[in-house]
Design a protein around this motif. Structure first.
Motif, PDB file in Angstrom:
ATOM      1  N   MET A 159      51.826 100.844  99.746  1.00  0.00           N
ATOM      2  CA  MET A 159      52.558 101.333 100.914  1.00  0.00           C
ATOM      3  C   MET A 159      52.316 102.817 101.124  1.00  0.00           C
ATOM      4  N   VAL A 175      54.252  85.453 100.532  1.00  0.00           N
ATOM      5  CA  VAL A 175      54.495  86.589  99.645  1.00  0.00           C
ATOM      6  C   VAL A 175      55.194  86.130  98.369  1.00  0.00           C
ATOM      7  N   TYR A 198      56.723  94.105  97.650  1.00  0.00           N
ATOM      8  CA  TYR A 198      55.699  94.861  98.381  1.00  0.00           C
ATOM      9  C   TYR A 198      55.347  96.105  97.580  1.00  0.00           C
ATOM     10  N   VAL A 205      50.969  92.956  96.832  1.00  0.00           N
ATOM     11  CA  VAL A 205      51.105  92.576  98.234  1.00  0.00           C
ATOM     12  C   VAL A 205      51.301  93.811  99.098  1.00  0.00           C
ATOM     13  N   LEU A 206      50.578  93.832 100.219  1.00  0.00           N
ATOM     14  CA  LEU A 206      50.756  94.831 101.267  1.00  0.00           C
ATOM     15  C   LEU A 206      50.934  94.072 102.565  1.00  0.00           C
ATOM     16  N   GLY A 207      51.968  94.414 103.332  1.00  0.00           N
ATOM     17  CA  GLY A 207      52.261  93.648 104.537  1.00  0.00           C
ATOM     18  C   GLY A 207      52.454  94.503 105.775  1.00  0.00           C
ATOM     19  N   LYS A 229      58.467  96.782 104.028  1.00  0.00           N
ATOM     20  CA  LYS A 229      58.961  97.302 102.748  1.00  0.00           C
ATOM     21  C   LYS A 229      59.808  96.282 101.997  1.00  0.00           C
ATOM     22  N   ASP A 230      60.259  95.235 102.697  1.00  0.00           N
ATOM     23  CA  ASP A 230      61.078  94.206 102.074  1.00  0.00           C
ATOM     24  C   ASP A 230      61.171  93.047 103.060  1.00  0.00           C
TER      25      ASP A 230
END
Length: 301
Positions: A182, A236, A177, A246-248, A144-145
């Protein structure tokens, strides 16, 4: 610095020109009929996702102009173009790290190339150590960060003259993100029955290659980090500079030692790869499920 990069020197900094990124993109375009909108960076032990692509075109890094060569076990070192759940994608089987001797511009080089290829969404995955005591080995953490430790001390891939063709001089990172992606990831995990081990948290990037000392682990946890690794944040930053969504994900492969009582528990790369293999199918299935529900036009999300 020798090689194919056109480098400029500003004090101790070296960075790559727009023309180099453009030359690499132009070289890649005739190598495949795919025109990817989604790029996926596969971390240690997670390269199997690229094997799921259909109509694959595989291009070793060694053949690509200006690309570095990965040296890390578990990283195959190739781009894989293909289709996944209807989306034209490009996967990196193996990423680059500063601890291998690459500078921040080389580490992030592929991201800018992807943006020139037309990619609009970047999915990043990594293997990480768990700092949050509520996390278990095998959990998947939705990032999320992040805390970009190299960037905080000036080792940032956006240092040097800004090229407005990529992005603005001072990009915002408070929305690094994508919240919609998310939410889609959380929904997909519940639908797939893996919501119990999908966590959310803050990823901290450190330089490596050493794993954290006890004091360092405690300090990072105090700073608010839930997981720690040696990659991702730099990529990122460049992705957001280029306007990519961006998705992580971090796969928690070990618990960071933060107590003298646990000092006999030593992290090692072999165990990291084993943990990746044990949960990789779930993470691959999650990414596929997310893509299956993503609109083909990212602007429709």
């Amino acid at each position: 610095m020798q090689g194919r990069f056109h480098t400029f020197h500003t004090k101790a900094l070296m960075y790559t020109s727009y023309e180099d990124y453009e030359a690499t993109a132009k070289w890649l375009l005739p190598q495949t009929e795919q025109r990817p909108k989604v790029a996926i960076i596969c971390g240690s032990g997670l390269g199997g996702l690229a094997e799921k692509l259909e109509n694959r075109d595989v291009i070793p890094y060694r053949d690509i102009p200006n690309f570095p060569q990965t040296t890390v076990e578990g990283h195959q070192g190739q781009l894989v173009f293909g289709t996944l759940e209807g989306h034209q994608c490009v996967c990196m089987q193996g990423r680059f790290h500063t601890y291998e001797g690459f500078d921040v511009y080389q580490v992030t080089y592929p991201v800018r190339v992807f943006s020139l290829l037309g990619v609009r969404t970047l999915v990043v995955t990594n293997a990480a150590g768990g700092l949050n005591s509520s996390f278990s080995v095998g959990d998947i953490m939705l990032i999320k960060d992040h805390i970009n430790m190299p960037g905080l001390v000036g080792n940032n891939p956006l240092c040097g003259p800004n090229d407005d063709r990529f992005g603005v001089r001072f990009p915002c990172m408070s929305d690094a993100y994508d919240r919609d992606l998310m939410a889609l990831a959380q929904q997909t995990a519940e639908e797939q029955g893996i919501g119990a081990f999908l966590q959310q948290g803050v990823y901290c990037m450190v330089g490596g290659p050493t794993y954290e000392s006890i004091a360092e682990g405690r300090a990072l946890r105090t700073l608010g980090a839930d997981a720690v690794g040696m990659s991702t944040a730099l990529e990122v930053v460049v992705a957001r500079h280029c306007g990519l969504r961006v998705l992580g994900f971090s796969l928690i492969t070990n618990k960071v030692v933060m107590s003298d009582d646990d000092s006999t528990l030593k992290a090692n790369h072999a165990e990291v790869l084993v943990a990746c293999n044990n949960r990789a199918q779930d993470l691959q299935g999650l990414v596929r499920g997310i893509l299956a529900q993503m609109p083909l036009d990212p602007e429709d999300l």
